[in-house]
Design a protein around this motif. Sequence first.
Motif, mmCIF file in Angstrom:
data_model
loop_
_atom_site.group_PDB
_atom_site.id
_atom_site.type_symbol
_atom_site.label_atom_id
_atom_site.label_comp_id
_atom_site.label_asym_id
_atom_site.label_seq_id
_atom_site.Cartn_x
_atom_site.Cartn_y
_atom_site.Cartn_z
ATOM 1 N N LEU A 75 0.838 -1.196 0.000
ATOM 2 C CA LEU A 75 0.000 0.000 0.000
ATOM 3 C C LEU A 75 0.876 1.249 0.000
ATOM 4 O O LEU A 75 1.770 1.392 0.840
ATOM 5 C CB LEU A 75 -0.911 -0.005 1.229
ATOM 6 C CG LEU A 75 -2.118 -0.945 1.182
ATOM 7 C CD1 LEU A 75 -2.840 -0.954 2.524
ATOM 8 C CD2 LEU A 75 -3.071 -0.533 0.073
ATOM 9 N N GLN A 76 0.606 2.143 -0.920
ATOM 10 C CA GLN A 76 1.396 3.352 -1.072
ATOM 11 C C GLN A 76 0.535 4.576 -0.758
ATOM 12 O O GLN A 76 -0.694 4.519 -0.844
ATOM 13 C CB GLN A 76 1.941 3.447 -2.500
ATOM 14 C CG GLN A 76 2.875 2.312 -2.884
ATOM 15 C CD GLN A 76 4.234 2.395 -2.212
ATOM 16 O OE1 GLN A 76 4.591 3.419 -1.628
ATOM 17 N NE2 GLN A 76 5.006 1.316 -2.290
ATOM 18 N N PRO A 77 1.142 5.700 -0.396
ATOM 19 C CA PRO A 77 0.381 6.902 -0.034
ATOM 20 C C PRO A 77 -0.243 7.559 -1.254
ATOM 21 O O PRO A 77 0.173 7.303 -2.395
ATOM 22 C CB PRO A 77 1.441 7.798 0.610
ATOM 23 C CG PRO A 77 2.718 7.378 -0.047
ATOM 24 C CD PRO A 77 2.601 5.899 -0.256
ATOM 25 N N PRO A 78 -1.231 8.429 -1.071
ATOM 26 C CA PRO A 78 -1.919 9.050 -2.209
ATOM 27 C C PRO A 78 -1.025 9.936 -3.067
ATOM 28 O O PRO A 78 -1.315 10.129 -4.247
ATOM 29 C CB PRO A 78 -3.039 9.857 -1.551
ATOM 30 C CG PRO A 78 -2.639 10.019 -0.121
ATOM 31 C CD PRO A 78 -1.842 8.802 0.220
ATOM 32 N N ASP A 79 0.071 10.471 -2.497
ATOM 33 C CA ASP A 79 0.950 11.314 -3.310
ATOM 34 C C ASP A 79 1.864 10.486 -4.211
ATOM 35 O O ASP A 79 2.582 11.039 -5.044
ATOM 36 C CB ASP A 79 1.790 12.234 -2.412
ATOM 37 C CG ASP A 79 2.669 11.460 -1.442
ATOM 38 O OD1 ASP A 79 2.358 10.285 -1.162
ATOM 39 O OD2 ASP A 79 3.662 12.028 -0.965
ATOM 40 N N CYS A 80 1.836 9.163 -4.038
ATOM 41 C CA CYS A 80 2.652 8.287 -4.869
ATOM 42 C C CYS A 80 1.978 6.919 -4.937
ATOM 43 O O CYS A 80 2.490 5.937 -4.396
ATOM 44 C CB CYS A 80 4.046 8.178 -4.273
ATOM 45 S SG CYS A 80 5.253 7.471 -5.398
ATOM 46 N N PRO A 81 0.806 6.831 -5.562
ATOM 47 C CA PRO A 81 -0.029 5.626 -5.479
ATOM 48 C C PRO A 81 0.615 4.363 -6.036
ATOM 49 O O PRO A 81 0.244 3.260 -5.637
ATOM 50 C CB PRO A 81 -1.284 6.010 -6.279
ATOM 51 C CG PRO A 81 -0.848 7.120 -7.175
ATOM 52 C CD PRO A 81 0.193 7.874 -6.397
ATOM 53 N N HIS A 82 1.558 4.499 -6.954
ATOM 54 C CA HIS A 82 2.196 3.318 -7.545
ATOM 55 C C HIS A 82 3.604 3.083 -6.992
ATOM 56 O O HIS A 82 4.335 2.230 -7.503
ATOM 57 C CB HIS A 82 2.245 3.464 -9.066
ATOM 58 C CG HIS A 82 0.895 3.654 -9.683
ATOM 59 N ND1 HIS A 82 -0.088 2.686 -9.642
ATOM 60 C CD2 HIS A 82 0.349 4.720 -10.325
ATOM 61 C CE1 HIS A 82 -1.169 3.129 -10.252
ATOM 62 N NE2 HIS A 82 -0.938 4.362 -10.662
ATOM 63 N N SER A 126 12.913 12.502 -3.434
ATOM 64 C CA SER A 126 11.968 11.516 -3.952
ATOM 65 C C SER A 126 11.893 11.596 -5.473
ATOM 66 O O SER A 126 12.145 12.657 -6.067
ATOM 67 C CB SER A 126 10.575 11.747 -3.357
ATOM 68 O OG SER A 126 9.606 10.943 -4.004
ATOM 69 N N SER A 127 11.529 10.491 -6.093
ATOM 70 C CA SER A 127 11.376 10.467 -7.545
ATOM 71 C C SER A 127 10.211 11.327 -8.010
ATOM 72 O O SER A 127 10.077 11.608 -9.203
ATOM 73 C CB SER A 127 11.178 9.028 -8.030
ATOM 74 O OG SER A 127 10.043 8.437 -7.407
ATOM 75 N N THR A 128 9.368 11.773 -7.073
ATOM 76 C CA THR A 128 8.285 12.701 -7.432
ATOM 77 C C THR A 128 8.807 14.116 -7.642
ATOM 78 O O THR A 128 8.075 14.988 -8.116
ATOM 79 C CB THR A 128 7.218 12.744 -6.329
ATOM 80 O OG1 THR A 128 7.810 13.241 -5.115
ATOM 81 C CG2 THR A 128 6.630 11.361 -6.075
ATOM 82 N N GLY A 129 10.054 14.363 -7.249
ATOM 83 C CA GLY A 129 10.614 15.705 -7.313
ATOM 84 C C GLY A 129 10.577 16.425 -5.978
ATOM 85 O O GLY A 129 11.138 17.514 -5.838
ATOM 86 N N LYS A 130 9.939 15.826 -4.994
ATOM 87 C CA LYS A 130 9.838 16.443 -3.677
ATOM 88 C C LYS A 130 11.182 16.383 -2.973
ATOM 89 O O LYS A 130 11.863 15.359 -2.981
ATOM 90 C CB LYS A 130 8.764 15.737 -2.850
ATOM 91 C CG LYS A 130 8.476 16.388 -1.512
ATOM 92 C CD LYS A 130 7.338 15.649 -0.800
ATOM 93 C CE LYS A 130 6.975 16.320 0.520
ATOM 94 N NZ LYS A 130 5.848 15.611 1.196
ATOM 95 N N ARG A 131 11.569 17.488 -2.316
ATOM 96 C CA ARG A 131 12.811 17.567 -1.555
ATOM 97 C C ARG A 131 12.495 18.072 -0.155
ATOM 98 O O ARG A 131 11.718 19.025 0.017
ATOM 99 C CB ARG A 131 13.807 18.524 -2.229
ATOM 100 C CG ARG A 131 14.158 18.135 -3.669
ATOM 101 C CD ARG A 131 14.946 16.833 -3.710
ATOM 102 N NE ARG A 131 15.340 16.477 -5.065
ATOM 103 C CZ ARG A 131 14.687 15.635 -5.855
ATOM 104 N NH1 ARG A 131 13.568 15.066 -5.411
ATOM 105 N NH2 ARG A 131 15.125 15.346 -7.059
ATOM 106 N N GLU A 132 13.115 17.451 0.862
ATOM 107 C CA GLU A 132 12.844 17.828 2.250
ATOM 108 C C GLU A 132 14.143 17.838 3.046
ATOM 109 O O GLU A 132 15.074 17.068 2.751
ATOM 110 C CB GLU A 132 11.860 16.848 2.897
ATOM 111 C CG GLU A 132 10.476 16.831 2.254
ATOM 112 C CD GLU A 132 9.595 15.733 2.818
ATOM 113 O OE1 GLU A 132 8.700 16.032 3.626
ATOM 114 O OE2 GLU A 132 9.817 14.564 2.440
ATOM 115 N N ALA A 184 12.821 6.777 -3.167
ATOM 116 C CA ALA A 184 13.243 7.864 -2.287
ATOM 117 C C ALA A 184 14.577 7.503 -1.658
ATOM 118 O O ALA A 184 14.794 6.347 -1.268
ATOM 119 C CB ALA A 184 12.194 8.133 -1.213
ATOM 120 N N ARG A 185 15.455 8.493 -1.563
ATOM 121 C CA ARG A 185 16.742 8.286 -0.902
ATOM 122 C C ARG A 185 16.960 9.404 0.103
ATOM 123 O O ARG A 185 16.546 10.542 -0.109
ATOM 124 C CB ARG A 185 17.887 8.262 -1.915
ATOM 125 C CG ARG A 185 17.904 7.013 -2.785
ATOM 126 C CD ARG A 185 19.157 6.958 -3.654
ATOM 127 N NE ARG A 185 19.270 5.663 -4.322
ATOM 128 C CZ ARG A 185 18.815 5.397 -5.543
ATOM 129 N NH1 ARG A 185 18.203 6.356 -6.235
ATOM 130 N NH2 ARG A 185 18.968 4.203 -6.073
#
Length: 712
Positions: free
Chosen positions: A621-628, A645-651, A632-633
């Motif tokens: 099960l994955q979160p809604p911001d990355c359903p598939h 993250s591969s979504t482009g998100k940086r934190e 992430a590193r």
Amino acid sequence: MTSKPAFPSTLLLGIVQGAAAWSAYAVIEFAVSSVVFGILRPYAIFTPWHWSMTAILLLGFLAAGCIAGAAGAVTLWFTRRVLFEEDQSPQILETAGGLTVTLAFLVNLVLGFGDAHGFVPLIVAGVLLAGIQMAALFSGRWRRRAGFLTNYWISAALLLGLGTELKLREMGVAGQLGAHLDRWSWVLAVALLVTAVVSVVVGRALSARRNSGAVLRVCAATLALMLVLVAGSEVLAVFGRAPGVEAAPKEVSSASRPNVVVIVMDTVRADHLSLYGYDRDTTPNLKGLAQDSVVYSNAISSSDITLTSHASLFTGMYASWHGGYCDPAKAPYGQPVNPNYPTLPELLKSSGYSTLGVAANLYLRADFGLQRGFDEFHIPRPVAMLPADVPFLMRRTLRRALRLVVDTTQFDRLFSFAGDVDSELFSVLAHRGREPFFAFLNYMDAHFPYVPPVPYEHQFPGEKPGYTQEDLEAEQIAISGGRDPSPVYLRHSLSKYDGGIAYVDAEVGRVVAWLKQHNTYENTMLVIASDHGEAFGERHRVGHGNSPYQNVVRVALMVKFPHSAHQGIESTPVSLIDVAPTVLATLGLPVPPAMQGRDLNHPESLAGRVLYNEAFPCAVLQPPDCPHGCMARAVYQWPYKYIASSTGKRELFDLSKDPLEEHTLYAVQRPVAESLRANLDSWMKSMPARATQKHNLNRDDLQRLKGLGYVQ
């Protein structure tokens, strides 16, 4: 034409025939689920708790049969003026009992199997059987025409056999399971057809001889078989428990070199251990062991799922180097560890150590390369009460009723108790030679679906009585879809989760006590770790295998060095990749240059160190911001943690001030973020080429991993 019999005798006969009909179904269902599961699955064992739950289930079927049979008898007695013509009451009530089972099976399909493969064929078959049974109730001619097809043994066998056949052919038997099981699938199909035809032909031929006495004898034999199975289950539940291990204070290894015991507490997040300050007293034994050990308060797993983190534990390498991780294109459930890199057990075995592994987690199987180097490796696999690959069983619906009157928590258990894992270890060690040993243990009692044994399942407040794995799964799906976790889900899950941790802690204490009783404790290196943590709705994540955040990747780690050579608390961040080189260095063995971990015997070398974590997209099960699923590193340079993250998100987080990672500093501390980003980029450029091997699990493995929450 005989007179209509008295209502009491009709009611009694209906109850008896109903009990027999449901008993026949229960016996066949037991064979389809438990017996077949035990025969076909590798490592499968029948456990005492399985027999205890089986006895409860069988008694539940008996009770349901009595109620259904009584309802059928009352309905027929009041709706038919000439009910028992030609003295056919036993035959009619036998058919009525079978009809109640068929109707219940249909209701069960609609309630719990409506969206699954095979639903329509099973519904059609059930409706046809119900129609034939209803016709036989009202017509002697139809009873004779149907032969034995209306008999509850035959109807139950046909329905359950068809359900099994349809599940075997799901996803294409030949392509997924191989030719051997494909042939058995065809054998089952032919057997079902032959059973249906023969039951009609033979039944018609014997219809003249099939009098009330014969029907009642079948009924009596069925009930006797059911009672024998109930009694046998109760006996096996009591006497099937593992015998106590002798505790005579003798050494199990007289070698001068230290022994090594590595224990992994699967799915245990560090912030739920009282060892690390958690408000519930979940780890009294670990706190006691800490007096002789080094406790690492900031240990990081190399990844967020069992396969990858265990591979790092054994190889001393990050996932992108050892290769044991999920890859959606080639191995969505994980690929084996690269055989070119030696594992800790292999290195110890080559140095004269006896090596033994006992694990509760299916991911520790040989297919993934995690059993390399072990002289013996056991995965005692309990026969499941609710196998994932036979969802059409009526026991699932009956369990919902049973939970109103008895505790059915253990119906959801999917893996061995930690106590069974320990007993297996003690049994083998007690009969080994005097060479030094390396023992690896894996406990899963804190893992989903959170089913600790008594009394630990009730140790902490918050549980909701009757809450099942199905309820948890429904909540988790909703959370992954974007809904916030409900207070009931959180209270119940954490109550059971913490109870599982407390039980695991008790079994760690049992290992320590055993080592002391056998005069082996002082000369043993004891490593206690968790492979990853668990999410309970934070950021709409549940379980693990989907997160680079601290609740999933911060783990427990403590080491009792031989003769307690080092003690205290080490706050400098360390990684699970440090375990293998530390064990080798402690034993005076060379550390392979490919290992990326460091020797924890020298904490002064850890200052200013940079650590990494990788989360690969797995079939969970994955979160809604990355359903598939996303890649992430994270890079750690205390106190900062940078996530890409591969979504482009940086934190960016300051873990010293924000351990829960609630406030990203990426926008306000860009120089720090850029420095860590450059570090991560440089590290990624040094990665080896990705492996091209594929690893396809068979259907049984997929169902097993799905049952553990790994596969969706």
